[in-house]
Design a protein around this motif. Structure first.
Motif, PDB file in Angstrom:
ATOM      1  N   VAL A  94       0.834  -1.202   0.000  1.00  0.00           N
ATOM      2  CA  VAL A  94       0.000   0.000   0.000  1.00  0.00           C
ATOM      3  C   VAL A  94       0.870   1.254   0.000  1.00  0.00           C
ATOM      4  N   LEU A  95       1.832   1.312   0.892  1.00  0.00           N
ATOM      5  CA  LEU A  95       2.703   2.491   0.975  1.00  0.00           C
ATOM      6  C   LEU A  95       3.504   2.671  -0.306  1.00  0.00           C
ATOM      7  N   GLN A  96       4.013   1.594  -0.858  1.00  0.00           N
ATOM      8  CA  GLN A  96       4.773   1.691  -2.103  1.00  0.00           C
ATOM      9  C   GLN A  96       3.903   2.146  -3.266  1.00  0.00           C
ATOM     10  N   ILE A 102       5.550   9.665  -6.975  1.00  0.00           N
ATOM     11  CA  ILE A 102       6.679  10.468  -6.500  1.00  0.00           C
ATOM     12  C   ILE A 102       7.991   9.860  -6.997  1.00  0.00           C
ATOM     13  N   GLU A 103       8.085   8.528  -6.953  1.00  0.00           N
ATOM     14  CA  GLU A 103       9.284   7.847  -7.458  1.00  0.00           C
ATOM     15  C   GLU A 103       9.494   8.159  -8.940  1.00  0.00           C
ATOM     16  N   VAL A 104       8.423   8.104  -9.708  1.00  0.00           N
ATOM     17  CA  VAL A 104       8.516   8.321 -11.148  1.00  0.00           C
ATOM     18  C   VAL A 104       8.905   9.758 -11.457  1.00  0.00           C
ATOM     19  N   GLN A 105       8.298  10.709 -10.757  1.00  0.00           N
ATOM     20  CA  GLN A 105       8.522  12.122 -11.061  1.00  0.00           C
ATOM     21  C   GLN A 105       9.846  12.638 -10.510  1.00  0.00           C
ATOM     22  N   GLN A 106      10.166  12.244  -9.273  1.00  0.00           N
ATOM     23  CA  GLN A 106      11.337  12.806  -8.610  1.00  0.00           C
ATOM     24  C   GLN A 106      12.542  11.874  -8.625  1.00  0.00           C
ATOM     25  N   LYS A 107      12.345  10.600  -9.015  1.00  0.00           N
ATOM     26  CA  LYS A 107      13.398   9.587  -9.018  1.00  0.00           C
ATOM     27  C   LYS A 107      13.899   9.248  -7.612  1.00  0.00           C
ATOM     28  N   LYS A 108      13.286   9.857  -6.601  1.00  0.00           N
ATOM     29  CA  LYS A 108      13.721   9.624  -5.227  1.00  0.00           C
ATOM     30  C   LYS A 108      12.576   9.955  -4.280  1.00  0.00           C
ATOM     31  N   ASP A 113       7.985  12.903   1.997  1.00  0.00           N
ATOM     32  CA  ASP A 113       6.977  12.234   1.179  1.00  0.00           C
ATOM     33  C   ASP A 113       6.407  11.022   1.925  1.00  0.00           C
ATOM     34  N   GLN A 114       7.287  10.256   2.564  1.00  0.00           N
ATOM     35  CA  GLN A 114       6.827   9.097   3.329  1.00  0.00           C
ATOM     36  C   GLN A 114       5.957   9.529   4.505  1.00  0.00           C
ATOM     37  N   ASP A 115       6.346  10.620   5.173  1.00  0.00           N
ATOM     38  CA  ASP A 115       5.553  11.108   6.312  1.00  0.00           C
ATOM     39  C   ASP A 115       4.169  11.530   5.858  1.00  0.00           C
ATOM     40  N   ARG A 116       4.102  12.231   4.735  1.00  0.00           N
ATOM     41  CA  ARG A 116       2.795  12.678   4.234  1.00  0.00           C
ATOM     42  C   ARG A 116       1.954  11.495   3.770  1.00  0.00           C
ATOM     43  N   ALA A 117       2.603  10.507   3.146  1.00  0.00           N
ATOM     44  CA  ALA A 117       1.874   9.309   2.701  1.00  0.00           C
ATOM     45  C   ALA A 117       1.265   8.582   3.888  1.00  0.00           C
ATOM     46  N   GLN A 153       0.130  14.096  -4.243  1.00  0.00           N
ATOM     47  CA  GLN A 153       0.705  15.042  -5.203  1.00  0.00           C
ATOM     48  C   GLN A 153       0.107  16.442  -5.063  1.00  0.00           C
ATOM     49  N   GLN A 154      -0.810  16.588  -4.099  1.00  0.00           N
ATOM     50  CA  GLN A 154      -1.432  17.881  -3.776  1.00  0.00           C
ATOM     51  C   GLN A 154      -1.987  18.593  -5.023  1.00  0.00           C
ATOM     52  N   PRO A 155      -2.897  17.927  -5.741  1.00  0.00           N
ATOM     53  CA  PRO A 155      -3.453  18.543  -6.950  1.00  0.00           C
ATOM     54  C   PRO A 155      -4.349  19.733  -6.607  1.00  0.00           C
TER      55      PRO A 155
END
Length: 265
Positions: A94-96, A102-108, A113-117, A153-155
């Protein structure tokens, strides 16, 4: 006066596959920031087509669009999209899954990001399911994962294509209320396609009705019910009056609701 967050001017679409099929006649509308707008209409009227054009996933044949005051023609990271199918990766937790964009866009993936997820999982009532896999969750829980993934992603604008259409009535009601709570907390702008008149009236500030193909927009219906919305409102005369107005606009031979209303409107 605050300018609208999204403007569509004379958007049209024709498909050519064997014989030409006019899916959308020119439609024009605007969406205000912080507003929830629902789009209803008969099957095949062009609702999903319009939504995909709005998201930059499909080109229109004519007209123009503006998002946040800028010309809009292609996908924009500030516009989130939630489909009816969850499209979660079954081999990712679920977390992944939530962190995948985020992984795709930022590569990292950063710790923030983990805290917000994780915070979004808590807001969705999914605490303790971070390491679970989609197959271990119910349909409603997986849809909440998708919503959390999109919200990470805060759209500024959230486009939703019948996101709760495959869920049972009780789960759908719970997620309707959850969406209302999140929208109020995040001040999101939402444009949502639904086949359910009850769902549209419960959620929306305004309801757009698309006619049978080729799709044309009727005059928007202002819902006018107070917020916060509750399920008890479904049984009120004011709610019923709006629902009847929507049915009249769709027409006697238009699409009926996917599930019965609790009030019988």
């Amino acid at each position: 006066m605050t300018p609208p967050i999204f403007v569509a001017d004379s958007i049209s679409k024709k498909f050519v596959d064997g014989r030409p099929l006019q899916a959308l006649l020119p439609v024009s509308f605007q969406i205000e920031a912080g507003e929830i707008v629902c789009l209803v209409g008969a099957s095949g009227s062009g609702k999903s087509t319009l939504l995909r054009i709005m998201g930059g996933l499909m080109a229109s044949d004519g007209g123009a669009m503006w998002f946040a005051g800028q010309p809009h023609r292609a996908p924009n990271p500030a516009i989130g999209f939630v489909f009816q199918k969850t499209n979660l990766m079954p081999w990712r937790t679920v977390l992944q899954n939530i962190l995948l964009p985020i992984e795709v866009q930022q590569k990292k993936v950063k710790s923030v990001d983990q805290d917000r997820a994780r915070a979004l999982l808590g807001a969705m009532g999914l605490d303790g399911f971070e390491e679970a896999y989609p197959r271990q969750l119910s349909g409603g829980m997986n849809q909440r994962v998708v919503l959390a993934r999109t919200l990470l992603q805060q759209p500024r604008l959230l486009l939703m294509d019948e996101p709760f259409g495959q869920l049972d009535a009780l789960t759908r009601e719970r997620l309707n209320l959850e969406l209302l709570r999140l929208q109020a907390a995040e001040r999101m702008t939402i444009f949502m396609v639904t086949h359910s008149i009850t769902e549209a009236v419960l959620l929306a500030d305004r309801i757009f009705v698309l006619s049978e193909r080729p799709g044309r927009l009727a005059e928007p219906v202002v819902v006018g019910l107070p917020r916060p919305r509750t399920l008890a409102m479904i049984n009120t005369p004011a709610f019923g009056a709006v629902a009847l107005r929507i049915r009249a606009l769709i027409g006697e031979h238009g699409e009926r609701e996917a599930e019965p209303t609790r009030s019988g409107f």
